[in-house]
Write a protein that holds these residues in place. Structure first.
Motif, mmCIF file in Angstrom:
data_model
loop_
_atom_site.group_PDB
_atom_site.id
_atom_site.type_symbol
_atom_site.label_atom_id
_atom_site.label_comp_id
_atom_site.label_asym_id
_atom_site.label_seq_id
_atom_site.Cartn_x
_atom_site.Cartn_y
_atom_site.Cartn_z
ATOM 1 N N TYR A 1 41.820 40.070 17.219
ATOM 2 C CA TYR A 1 41.902 38.706 16.701
ATOM 3 C C TYR A 1 42.713 38.608 15.410
ATOM 4 O O TYR A 1 43.414 37.616 15.198
ATOM 5 C CB TYR A 1 40.494 38.149 16.512
ATOM 6 C CG TYR A 1 39.697 38.142 17.796
ATOM 7 C CD1 TYR A 1 40.150 37.443 18.902
ATOM 8 C CD2 TYR A 1 38.501 38.860 17.905
ATOM 9 C CE1 TYR A 1 39.428 37.442 20.091
ATOM 10 C CE2 TYR A 1 37.779 38.867 19.086
ATOM 11 C CZ TYR A 1 38.250 38.164 20.171
ATOM 12 O OH TYR A 1 37.538 38.172 21.354
ATOM 13 N N LEU B 1 37.127 32.243 15.288
ATOM 14 C CA LEU B 1 35.749 32.595 15.626
ATOM 15 C C LEU B 1 35.628 34.082 15.894
ATOM 16 O O LEU B 1 34.609 34.702 15.583
ATOM 17 C CB LEU B 1 35.289 31.798 16.855
ATOM 18 C CG LEU B 1 35.034 30.306 16.667
ATOM 19 C CD1 LEU B 1 34.567 29.686 17.976
ATOM 20 C CD2 LEU B 1 34.004 30.058 15.560
ATOM 21 N N GLY B 2 36.697 34.650 16.482
ATOM 22 C CA GLY B 2 36.684 36.076 16.771
ATOM 23 C C GLY B 2 36.555 36.937 15.525
ATOM 24 O O GLY B 2 35.983 38.032 15.573
ATOM 25 N N GLN C 1 34.581 36.855 26.488
ATOM 26 C CA GLN C 1 34.538 36.946 25.032
ATOM 27 C C GLN C 1 33.501 35.977 24.493
ATOM 28 O O GLN C 1 33.529 34.783 24.824
ATOM 29 C CB GLN C 1 35.928 36.648 24.471
ATOM 30 C CG GLN C 1 36.976 37.687 24.887
ATOM 31 C CD GLN C 1 38.406 37.154 24.841
ATOM 32 O OE1 GLN C 1 38.820 36.410 25.712
ATOM 33 N NE2 GLN C 1 39.147 37.555 23.840
ATOM 34 N N PHE D 1 31.892 34.109 21.337
ATOM 35 C CA PHE D 1 32.179 33.688 19.979
ATOM 36 C C PHE D 1 30.945 32.992 19.388
ATOM 37 O O PHE D 1 30.654 31.853 19.734
ATOM 38 C CB PHE D 1 33.370 32.748 19.938
ATOM 39 C CG PHE D 1 34.636 33.349 20.494
ATOM 40 C CD1 PHE D 1 35.265 34.394 19.843
ATOM 41 C CD2 PHE D 1 35.187 32.864 21.668
ATOM 42 C CE1 PHE D 1 36.428 34.963 20.347
ATOM 43 C CE2 PHE D 1 36.355 33.418 22.179
ATOM 44 C CZ PHE D 1 36.971 34.465 21.530
#
Length: 484
Positions: A79, A142-143, A479, A481
């Motif tokens: 990220y 957010l990552g 993923q 988040f």
């Protein structure tokens, strides 16, 4: 005559200074990257894209490779690297936007475009690219655990929407003026360029079929270059800020983009009730969500299959030119269900990325086709006049040299502009549910091979966005988040 002597003597120089895509299409250059990606090796695809980006840095093709690097970094969970890529993308776009909106006629770029093709102009990104860039960037924040930056980024997306609408309004106004100028200066070429007889030429069957397909897909797009996923994320950020009246405005825009979506109706009705507003009669039967959306909620965003790209074909007017057409890829993974706490629900459509691209392609191509045809016809007429003049003056040797060089020049630079951001999903889908008591989701669909895949929501977050990235069957990543 002078122009064609320039071509004879300066063709090698043109080869040096033009971008790579002026000679070899962008789609062809990206094929090794796409082959690696489709085979399930995104790391190798990123290595190829990164090398190409480094070799095109500060050129008109930099953006088209940097976008691919960003999406691959994001997919691989890198990220910080993705954010660096996307920030540089924004710098490049801003630099290009400071130039004239339609062309850079008074610069060397425009001169190269006249002598070569549209690939000589800097790639500024399609509207779809610019909004998707903001979506990826917001999720990447957010990552790295920065929800404040996420909220700020998605709020900026509305400003970006407005900027795009204004830029392209000016774009089309200026393009109309430019085409009118072409008509006044080259009326004969202009008339030929607008002759539709070429559509009945059997050699153009692929082009005609592509026009029909693109037209059908374009009807799935949204007005004013909107992208519903960015509107949705903006609404989520506003809800979590407790700004329900502003969230109501966003979800009203979402409903305008998706008037038949029950999900969009429920978001709008929920926001109306939360902000103390009356529900309109036509939505009186729509039930708001029975669980909080601003807390203890899981949003599942499903990014599936590969978005449309461009490929080169030859079309005849009867002069043959290379031209880009939309290539729509098969939808292999259209379904996903989410199970939690004994209940199962399916994702529903949120954004049709094919429709967004096809809509803009349909809007932009007539002007570009007119410019390309007029340029080609004027060059061809000048070439013929040059050869005839040389032959009348008994300069057959020079005429032969000019002819060979001109035909070589045509062959080298007859290249369509197929530049686009290829590693984007075909569509986004969405569902939402209260945070499961055991913080476990089970995903099922084509992307999971028909087998349930467990997703664990980490402790310490009240809500979460679960992003299921499934652009090909060999590249499926889930993923999570957290929203704290």
């Amino acid at each position: 005559m002078v122009r064609h002597r320039i071509i004879v003597f300066y063709l090698p120089l043109l080869l040096l200074v033009c971008s790579c895509s002026s000679i070899v299409t962008s789609a062809t250059q990206k094929q090794p990257m796409m082959d690696c990606f489709i085979s399930g090796n995104p790391s190798a695809a990123l290595e190829i894209a990164r090398k190409k980006h480094q070799s095109t840095a500060n050129s008109g093709d930099e953006l088209v490779w940097l976008l691919e690097c960003g999406s691959l970094d994001f997919l691989l969970g890198k990220y910080d690297e993705a954010l660096n890529d996307f920030r540089r993308c924004e710098e490049v776009i801003e630099a290009y936007d400071e130039r004239a909106l339609v062309s850079v006629r008074d610069t060397s770029d425009e001169a190269l475009a006249v002598l070569s093709n549209q690939n000589a102009l800097p790639y500024r990104g399609w509207c779809r690219d610019r909004i998707a860039l903001g979506v990826y960037k917001s999720l990447a924040y957010l990552g790295v655990g920065n929800e404040v930056a996420f909220r700020a980024q998605v709020k900026r997306l509305r400003e970006e929407h407005n900027k795009i609408q204004e830029d392209y309004r000016k774009f089309f106004e200026e393009e109309d003026k430019q085409i009118e100028s072409y008509r006044e200066k080259n009326s004969e070429a202009f008339d030929k360029a607008h002759n539709s007889d070429f559509l009945t030429d059997a050699r153009n069957a692929e082009y005609v079929n592509s026009l029909k397909e693109t037209e059908n897909v374009a009807h799935r797009g949204y007005s004013n270059f909107l992208n519903p996923i960015s509107i949705f994320l903006s609404g989520v950020a506003l809800m979590r800020d407790g700004s329900w009246d502003n969230a109501r405005i966003e979800f009203n825009r979402l409903l305008q983009a998706l008037p038949d979506s029950l999900n969009a109706k429920r978001y709008y009705v929920t926001a109306l009730k939360k902000s103390g507003r009356a529900v309109p009669p036509e939505l009186s039967q729509v039930q708001p969500f029975e669980f909080p959306l601003e807390r203890d909620c899981v949003y599942v965003i499903y990014a599936h299959d590969l978005c449309a790209s461009f490929k080169q074909i030859d079309i005849y007017f009867p002069l043959m030119i290379a031209w880009p057409i939309c290539e729509f890829h098969y939808c292999l993974m259209p379904n996903l269900t989410v199970s939690a706490d004994g209940k199962t629900q399916a994702v529903t459509a949120l954004a049709d990325m094919d429709g967004i691209l096809a809509q803009e392609f349909r809007a932009r191509m007539p002007g570009r086709l007119t410019r390309t045809l007029i340029s080609a016809l004027v060059k061809e007429a000048g070439y013929i006049a040059t050869i005839e003049a040389l032959q009348r003056n008994n300069r057959g040797g020079e005429a032969a040299l000019v002819s060979i060089a001109y035909r070589a020049y045509q062959a080298v630079f007859n290249t369509a502009d197929t530049r686009t951001w290829q590693l984007l999903p075909k569509g986004y889908m969405l569902t939402q549910l209260p945070m499961p008591s055991d913080r476990i989701l089970i995903l099922n669909g084509e992307a999971t091979g028909g087998q349930g895949v467990q997703v664990n929501i980490p402790d310490g977050c009240g809500s979460a966005i679960v992003y299921v990235n499934a652009m090909t069957p060999t590249n499926v990543a889930c993923q999570v988040f957290p929203l704290k």
